[in-house]
Motif scaffolding. Structure first.
Motif, PDB file in Angstrom:
ATOM      1  N   ALA A  93       0.818  -1.223   0.000  1.00 35.24           N
ATOM      2  CA  ALA A  93       0.000   0.000   0.000  1.00 35.24           C
ATOM      3  C   ALA A  93       0.847   1.267   0.000  1.00 35.24           C
ATOM      4  O   ALA A  93       0.474   2.267  -0.617  1.00 35.24           O
ATOM      5  N   ALA A  94       1.983   1.233   0.645  1.00 29.68           N
ATOM      6  CA  ALA A  94       2.840   2.414   0.727  1.00 29.68           C
ATOM      7  C   ALA A  94       3.409   2.813  -0.636  1.00 29.68           C
ATOM      8  O   ALA A  94       3.885   3.942  -0.800  1.00 29.68           O
ATOM      9  N   LEU A  95       3.344   1.906  -1.612  1.00 32.98           N
ATOM     10  CA  LEU A  95       3.876   2.203  -2.940  1.00 32.98           C
ATOM     11  C   LEU A  95       2.834   2.788  -3.892  1.00 32.98           C
ATOM     12  O   LEU A  95       3.165   3.201  -5.003  1.00 32.98           O
ATOM     13  N   ARG A  96       1.586   2.878  -3.487  1.00 29.77           N
ATOM     14  CA  ARG A  96       0.530   3.413  -4.363  1.00 29.77           C
ATOM     15  C   ARG A  96       0.850   4.833  -4.854  1.00 29.77           C
ATOM     16  O   ARG A  96       0.580   5.155  -6.016  1.00 29.77           O
ATOM     17  N   PRO A  97       1.437   5.709  -4.038  1.00 32.72           N
ATOM     18  CA  PRO A  97       1.772   7.041  -4.549  1.00 32.72           C
ATOM     19  C   PRO A  97       2.734   7.021  -5.748  1.00 32.72           C
ATOM     20  O   PRO A  97       2.710   7.936  -6.572  1.00 32.72           O
ATOM     21  N   VAL A  98       3.551   5.980  -5.855  1.00 34.04           N
ATOM     22  CA  VAL A  98       4.451   5.867  -7.008  1.00 34.04           C
ATOM     23  C   VAL A  98       3.613   5.682  -8.274  1.00 34.04           C
ATOM     24  O   VAL A  98       3.822   6.376  -9.281  1.00 34.04           O
ATOM     25  N   LEU A  99       2.661   4.775  -8.232  1.00 34.45           N
ATOM     26  CA  LEU A  99       1.763   4.583  -9.375  1.00 34.45           C
ATOM     27  C   LEU A  99       1.006   5.869  -9.680  1.00 34.45           C
ATOM     28  O   LEU A  99       0.928   6.283 -10.836  1.00 34.45           O
ATOM     29  N   ASP A 100       0.456   6.499  -8.648  1.00 26.81           N
ATOM     30  CA  ASP A 100      -0.325   7.720  -8.851  1.00 26.81           C
ATOM     31  C   ASP A 100       0.504   8.805  -9.524  1.00 26.81           C
ATOM     32  O   ASP A 100       0.017   9.525 -10.399  1.00 26.81           O
ATOM     33  N   ARG A 101       1.774   8.923  -9.150  1.00 30.55           N
ATOM     34  CA  ARG A 101       2.660   9.927  -9.756  1.00 30.55           C
ATOM     35  C   ARG A 101       2.912   9.595 -11.228  1.00 30.55           C
ATOM     36  O   ARG A 101       2.885  10.481 -12.094  1.00 30.55           O
ATOM     37  N   ILE A 102       3.159   8.328 -11.531  1.00 30.92           N
ATOM     38  CA  ILE A 102       3.383   7.919 -12.923  1.00 30.92           C
ATOM     39  C   ILE A 102       2.142   8.211 -13.759  1.00 30.92           C
ATOM     40  O   ILE A 102       2.237   8.762 -14.865  1.00 30.92           O
ATOM     41  N   VAL A 103       0.971   7.879 -13.237  1.00 31.09           N
ATOM     42  CA  VAL A 103      -0.279   8.125 -13.956  1.00 31.09           C
ATOM     43  C   VAL A 103      -0.466   9.618 -14.205  1.00 31.09           C
ATOM     44  O   VAL A 103      -0.857  10.036 -15.294  1.00 31.09           O
ATOM     45  N   ALA A 104      -0.166  10.442 -13.202  1.00 32.07           N
ATOM     46  CA  ALA A 104      -0.294  11.893 -13.372  1.00 32.07           C
ATOM     47  C   ALA A 104       0.626  12.393 -14.485  1.00 32.07           C
ATOM     48  O   ALA A 104       0.226  13.240 -15.299  1.00 32.07           O
ATOM     49  N   ILE A 105       1.825  11.859 -14.553  1.00 29.52           N
ATOM     50  CA  ILE A 105       2.776  12.262 -15.597  1.00 29.52           C
ATOM     51  C   ILE A 105       2.245  11.887 -16.983  1.00 29.52           C
ATOM     52  O   ILE A 105       2.224  12.711 -17.894  1.00 29.52           O
ATOM     53  N   VAL A 106       1.813  10.647 -17.146  1.00 26.45           N
ATOM     54  CA  VAL A 106       1.399  10.215 -18.487  1.00 26.45           C
ATOM     55  C   VAL A 106       0.098  10.875 -18.923  1.00 26.45           C
ATOM     56  O   VAL A 106      -0.105  11.087 -20.125  1.00 26.45           O
ATOM     57  N   GLN A 107      -0.752  11.253 -17.991  1.00 27.13           N
ATOM     58  CA  GLN A 107      -1.977  11.948 -18.375  1.00 27.13           C
ATOM     59  C   GLN A 107      -1.679  13.323 -18.959  1.00 27.13           C
ATOM     60  O   GLN A 107      -2.462  13.840 -19.748  1.00 27.13           O
ATOM     61  N   GLU A 108      -0.547  13.886 -18.611  1.00 25.92           N
ATOM     62  CA  GLU A 108      -0.124  15.180 -19.156  1.00 25.92           C
ATOM     63  C   GLU A 108       0.515  15.053 -20.540  1.00 25.92           C
ATOM     64  O   GLU A 108       0.713  16.056 -21.219  1.00 25.92           O
ATOM     65  N   LEU A 109       0.832  13.838 -20.957  1.00 26.22           N
ATOM     66  CA  LEU A 109       1.513  13.641 -22.235  1.00 26.22           C
ATOM     67  C   LEU A 109       0.603  13.851 -23.435  1.00 26.22           C
ATOM     68  O   LEU A 109       1.064  14.213 -24.513  1.00 26.22           O
ATOM     69  N   GLY A 110      -0.668  13.573 -23.268  1.00 32.84           N
ATOM     70  CA  GLY A 110      -1.596  13.753 -24.380  1.00 32.84           C
ATOM     71  C   GLY A 110      -2.958  13.183 -24.062  1.00 32.84           C
ATOM     72  O   GLY A 110      -3.099  12.341 -23.174  1.00 32.84           O
ATOM     73  N   PRO A 111      -3.968  13.612 -24.819  1.00 34.25           N
ATOM     74  CA  PRO A 111      -5.335  13.163 -24.554  1.00 34.25           C
ATOM     75  C   PRO A 111      -5.599  11.717 -24.981  1.00 34.25           C
ATOM     76  O   PRO A 111      -6.635  11.156 -24.650  1.00 34.25           O
ATOM     77  N   PRO A 136       5.926  -5.805  -7.862  1.00 35.72           N
ATOM     78  CA  PRO A 136       6.267  -7.201  -7.574  1.00 35.72           C
ATOM     79  C   PRO A 136       6.543  -7.499  -6.107  1.00 35.72           C
ATOM     80  O   PRO A 136       6.524  -8.655  -5.700  1.00 35.72           O
ATOM     81  N   SER A 137       6.825  -6.448  -5.325  1.00 33.78           N
ATOM     82  CA  SER A 137       7.109  -6.662  -3.904  1.00 33.78           C
ATOM     83  C   SER A 137       6.766  -5.399  -3.130  1.00 33.78           C
ATOM     84  O   SER A 137       6.471  -4.359  -3.716  1.00 33.78           O
ATOM     85  N   ALA A 138       6.843  -5.496  -1.820  1.00 34.84           N
ATOM     86  CA  ALA A 138       6.572  -4.338  -0.969  1.00 34.84           C
ATOM     87  C   ALA A 138       7.731  -3.344  -1.007  1.00 34.84           C
ATOM     88  O   ALA A 138       7.629  -2.249  -0.451  1.00 34.84           O
ATOM     89  N   ALA A 139       8.818  -3.694  -1.692  1.00 33.43           N
ATOM     90  CA  ALA A 139      10.005  -2.847  -1.721  1.00 33.43           C
ATOM     91  C   ALA A 139      10.101  -1.963  -2.958  1.00 33.43           C
ATOM     92  O   ALA A 139      10.834  -0.981  -2.958  1.00 33.43           O
ATOM     93  N   ARG A 140       9.360  -2.314  -4.033  1.00 37.73           N
ATOM     94  CA  ARG A 140       9.558  -1.540  -5.263  1.00 37.73           C
ATOM     95  C   ARG A 140       8.386  -1.668  -6.232  1.00 37.73           C
ATOM     96  O   ARG A 140       7.660  -2.654  -6.227  1.00 37.73           O
ATOM     97  N   VAL A 141       8.274  -0.648  -7.060  1.00 40.71           N
ATOM     98  CA  VAL A 141       7.415  -0.656  -8.236  1.00 40.71           C
ATOM     99  C   VAL A 141       8.342  -0.826  -9.424  1.00 40.71           C
ATOM    100  O   VAL A 141       9.424  -0.231  -9.471  1.00 40.71           O
ATOM    101  N   THR A 142       7.933  -1.639 -10.381  1.00 36.24           N
ATOM    102  CA  THR A 142       8.720  -1.836 -11.591  1.00 36.24           C
ATOM    103  C   THR A 142       8.003  -1.131 -12.738  1.00 36.24           C
ATOM    104  O   THR A 142       6.834  -1.388 -12.990  1.00 36.24           O
TER     105      THR A 142
END
Length: 190
Positions: A93-111, A136-142
């Motif tokens: 659960a602590a890694l969810r902000p990593v996904l959220d940040r990636i999603v925010a970046i790609v949403q800015e790339l184009g419609p 894949p683990s509680a230690a990292r997002v790939t």
């Protein structure tokens, strides 16, 4: 899908064509095959398929279709958010902000960016997949990226499989300018 809803109410056209062809190809409708499987009480997908193939002469494709739909009765497909919640549950659960940040970046790339959660990851698509986010683990997002021809390095490693490169991210701070640049390049190539 409710227990009484038709298991065919939200299926692709090709699958619907197979269902429509069942009576002509197998001698029974989908509902009639469900009755056969109810009576057979086979314990697993494989056992049910083997039963239909050996006892009723059904082809592999039709047997798989009937058994898959039979076993899915009464089950709703999980929502995109449900899929993500499951991926980032518990110690992850602590890694969810990593996904959220990636999603925010790609949403800015184009419609035309499509964010498509699957059972084990989140596919980022344009005309084709350009990135894949997995935990894949509680230690990292790939973060997998499609950057064919780009040389790998210490951080952006070349890999084989669905993506050509991979970078591991342990926190939101790891989603830096380099990662943004790689995401942009992968998006532009898609």
């Amino acid at each position: 899908m409710s227990q009484n809803a038709s298991p065919t109410s939200q299926i692709p056209a090709q699958t619907q064509t197979m269902i429509d062809n069942l009576p002509a190809k197998t001698g029974r409708s989908l509902d009639e095959w469900f009755q056969v499987l109810d009576a057979a009480a086979t314990p697993s997908h494989g056992a049910a398929m083997a039963y239909l193939k050996s006892e009723h002469g059904m082809t592999h494709g039709f047997a798989n279709l009937v058994v898959s739909l039979f076993r899915a009765r009464g089950q709703e497909a999980p929502s995109d958010e449900d899929l993500v919640v499951v991926q980032y549950s518990g110690k992850k659960a602590a890694l969810r902000p990593v996904l959220d940040r990636i999603v925010a970046i790609v949403q800015e790339l184009g419609p035309d960016v499509e964010i498509a959660p699957k059972k084990t990851g989140v596919s980022l698509r344009r005309s084709k997949q350009f990135a894949l986010v997995e935990v894949p683990s509680a230690a990292r997002v790939t973060l997998g990226l499609n950057l064919r021809g780009v040389p790998g390095g210490d951080r952006l490693r070349e890999v084989t499989g669905m993506c050509t490169h991979r970078v591991d991210l342990a926190s939101v701070d790891d989603v830096d300018a380099d990662v943004e640049g790689w995401l942009r390049e992968a998006y532009e190539r898609a």
